[in-house]
Design a protein around this motif. Structure first.
Motif, PDB file in Angstrom:
ATOM      1  N   ALA A   1       0.809  -1.315   0.187  1.00  0.00           N
ATOM      2  CA  ALA A   1       0.104   0.146  -0.054  1.00  0.00           C
ATOM      3  C   ALA A   1       0.831   1.421   0.158  1.00  0.00           C
ATOM      4  CB  ALA A   1      -0.994  -0.136   1.444  1.00  0.00           C
ATOM      5  N   ALA A   2       2.037   1.403   0.736  1.00  0.00           N
ATOM      6  CA  ALA A   2       2.738   2.399   0.864  1.00  0.00           C
ATOM      7  C   ALA A   2       3.573   2.781  -0.497  1.00  0.00           C
ATOM      8  CB  ALA A   2       3.815   2.153   2.037  1.00  0.00           C
TER       9      ALA A   2
ATOM     10  N   ASP B   1     -13.497   4.011 -11.257  1.00  0.00           N
ATOM     11  CA  ASP B   1     -14.297   4.235 -12.390  1.00  0.00           C
ATOM     12  C   ASP B   1     -13.713   4.962 -13.671  1.00  0.00           C
ATOM     13  OD1 ASP B   1     -16.286   3.654 -10.670  1.00  0.00           O
ATOM     14  OD2 ASP B   1     -16.714   5.680 -10.191  1.00  0.00           O
ATOM     15  N   GLY B   2     -12.314   5.716 -13.256  1.00  0.00           N
ATOM     16  CA  GLY B   2     -11.653   6.122 -14.528  1.00  0.00           C
ATOM     17  C   GLY B   2     -10.847   5.260 -15.219  1.00  0.00           C
ATOM     18  N   LEU B   3     -10.482   4.045 -14.669  1.00  0.00           N
ATOM     19  CA  LEU B   3     -10.103   2.906 -15.318  1.00  0.00           C
ATOM     20  C   LEU B   3     -10.814   2.388 -16.129  1.00  0.00           C
ATOM     21  CD1 LEU B   3      -7.759   1.319 -12.215  1.00  0.00           C
ATOM     22  CD2 LEU B   3      -6.840   2.369 -14.402  1.00  0.00           C
TER      23      LEU B   3
ATOM     24  N   GLU C   1      -6.750  -7.276 -17.083  1.00  0.00           N
ATOM     25  CA  GLU C   1      -5.410  -7.497 -17.136  1.00  0.00           C
ATOM     26  C   GLU C   1      -4.410  -6.344 -17.218  1.00  0.00           C
ATOM     27  OE1 GLU C   1      -1.988  -9.505 -16.781  1.00  0.00           O
ATOM     28  OE2 GLU C   1      -3.723 -10.505 -16.170  1.00  0.00           O
ATOM     29  N   ARG C   2      -4.928  -5.501 -18.077  1.00  0.00           N
ATOM     30  CA  ARG C   2      -4.240  -4.170 -18.017  1.00  0.00           C
ATOM     31  C   ARG C   2      -4.265  -3.368 -16.668  1.00  0.00           C
ATOM     32  NH1 ARG C   2      -6.355  -1.237 -22.675  1.00  0.00           N
ATOM     33  NH2 ARG C   2      -6.140   0.651 -21.307  1.00  0.00           N
ATOM     34  N   ALA C   3      -5.307  -3.362 -16.210  1.00  0.00           N
ATOM     35  CA  ALA C   3      -5.239  -2.753 -14.627  1.00  0.00           C
ATOM     36  C   ALA C   3      -4.885  -3.623 -13.529  1.00  0.00           C
ATOM     37  CB  ALA C   3      -6.866  -2.480 -14.710  1.00  0.00           C
ATOM     38  N   ARG C   4      -4.506  -4.768 -13.690  1.00  0.00           N
ATOM     39  CA  ARG C   4      -4.203  -5.590 -12.617  1.00  0.00           C
ATOM     40  C   ARG C   4      -3.475  -4.937 -11.445  1.00  0.00           C
ATOM     41  NH1 ARG C   4       0.046  -9.054 -12.313  1.00  0.00           N
ATOM     42  NH2 ARG C   4       0.680  -8.895 -14.057  1.00  0.00           N
ATOM     43  N   GLU C   5      -2.322  -4.450 -11.947  1.00  0.00           N
ATOM     44  CA  GLU C   5      -1.290  -3.858 -10.843  1.00  0.00           C
ATOM     45  C   GLU C   5      -2.127  -2.870 -10.018  1.00  0.00           C
ATOM     46  OE1 GLU C   5       2.809  -3.325 -11.680  1.00  0.00           O
ATOM     47  OE2 GLU C   5       2.926  -4.895 -13.140  1.00  0.00           O
ATOM     48  N   THR C   6      -2.675  -2.158 -10.872  1.00  0.00           N
ATOM     49  CA  THR C   6      -3.470  -0.696 -10.078  1.00  0.00           C
ATOM     50  C   THR C   6      -4.545  -1.214  -9.207  1.00  0.00           C
ATOM     51  OG1 THR C   6      -2.733   0.628 -12.179  1.00  0.00           O
ATOM     52  CG2 THR C   6      -4.453   1.287 -10.670  1.00  0.00           C
ATOM     53  N   LEU C   7      -5.167  -2.186  -9.653  1.00  0.00           N
ATOM     54  CA  LEU C   7      -6.171  -2.788  -8.946  1.00  0.00           C
ATOM     55  C   LEU C   7      -5.578  -3.430  -7.464  1.00  0.00           C
ATOM     56  CD1 LEU C   7      -8.666  -4.157 -11.560  1.00  0.00           C
ATOM     57  CD2 LEU C   7      -9.095  -2.045 -10.227  1.00  0.00           C
ATOM     58  N   PHE C   8      -4.552  -4.156  -7.722  1.00  0.00           N
ATOM     59  CA  PHE C   8      -3.802  -4.546  -6.538  1.00  0.00           C
ATOM     60  C   PHE C   8      -3.470  -3.645  -5.493  1.00  0.00           C
ATOM     61  CE2 PHE C   8      -0.415  -6.363  -4.165  1.00  0.00           C
ATOM     62  CZ  PHE C   8      -0.804  -7.565  -3.675  1.00  0.00           C
TER      63      PHE C   8
ATOM     64  N   LYS D   1     -13.279  -6.672  -3.135  1.00  0.00           N
ATOM     65  CA  LYS D   1     -14.129  -5.511  -3.273  1.00  0.00           C
ATOM     66  C   LYS D   1     -13.646  -4.499  -4.373  1.00  0.00           C
ATOM     67  CE  LYS D   1     -17.897  -3.404  -1.534  1.00  0.00           C
ATOM     68  NZ  LYS D   1     -19.153  -4.054  -2.029  1.00  0.00           N
ATOM     69  N   VAL D   2     -12.592  -4.186  -4.724  1.00  0.00           N
ATOM     70  CA  VAL D   2     -11.852  -3.204  -5.505  1.00  0.00           C
ATOM     71  C   VAL D   2     -12.313  -3.914  -6.782  1.00  0.00           C
ATOM     72  CG1 VAL D   2      -9.875  -2.380  -6.801  1.00  0.00           C
ATOM     73  CG2 VAL D   2     -10.072  -2.106  -4.374  1.00  0.00           C
ATOM     74  N   HIS D   3     -11.870  -5.214  -6.855  1.00  0.00           N
ATOM     75  CA  HIS D   3     -12.382  -5.812  -8.392  1.00  0.00           C
ATOM     76  C   HIS D   3     -13.685  -5.998  -8.687  1.00  0.00           C
ATOM     77  CE1 HIS D   3      -8.483  -7.532  -9.699  1.00  0.00           C
ATOM     78  NE2 HIS D   3      -8.146  -7.684  -8.406  1.00  0.00           N
ATOM     79  N   ASN D   4     -14.534  -5.878  -7.626  1.00  0.00           N
ATOM     80  CA  ASN D   4     -15.992  -5.724  -8.070  1.00  0.00           C
ATOM     81  C   ASN D   4     -16.385  -4.489  -8.375  1.00  0.00           C
ATOM     82  OD1 ASN D   4     -16.342  -8.499  -6.897  1.00  0.00           O
ATOM     83  ND2 ASN D   4     -17.224  -7.978  -5.006  1.00  0.00           N
TER      84      ASN D   4
END
Length: 130
Positions: A5-6, A35-37, A45-52, A100-103
């Motif tokens: 997170a940090a 929402d912007g993503l 897949e492209r957003a995987r790292e950001t979502l994590f 929850k972020v993935h949802n």
């Protein structure tokens, strides 16, 4: 997960000056980022790292503001939640901020708001010192 997170906050705030300060109010910004993503056409897949990173951030808000602790899921929990880690609340309940972020990413809309998730979350500590 705390270091995840940090690291995410450091990377994102250095470039964009986003107010990710681990406050409950900042979870509304997480909703907007996700929402912007979606609106930008990113696939999972492209957003995987950001979502994590966003999931780690949401979990860390729960740790700092609600008295949760990070917990590695056992095999049954991993199968149920689809994630390797989550948080345990002071009352013993287990929650899945990464999921929850993935949802939110998958379905969008106010029913999957991360800020609402926190505000309606069962098992929060009444007072937590961050």
């Amino acid at each position: 997960m705390r270091s995840q997170a940090a690291g995410f906050v450091t990377r994102v705030t250095a470039r964009n000056r986003l107010p990710l300060d681990y406050s409950v109010a900042s979870l509304r910004l997480v909703d907007f980022l996700i929402d912007g993503l979606r609106k930008g056409g990113a696939d999972r897949e492209r957003a995987r790292e950001t979502l994590f990173g966003l999931g780690a951030y949401v979990g860390e808000v729960l740790v700092r503001r609600a008295g949760a602790v990070w917990e590695d899921f056992d095999a049954d929990q991993r199968a149920y939640f689809g994630q390797p880690v989550g948080v345990r609340m002071p009352d013993g309940r287990v929650w899945n901020p990464l999921g929850k972020v993935h949802n939110r990413f998958d379905t969008g809309g106010p029913t999957e708001s991360l800020q609402t998730f926190y505000l309606t979350l069962h098992g929060r500590a009444r007072r937590v010192v961050a």
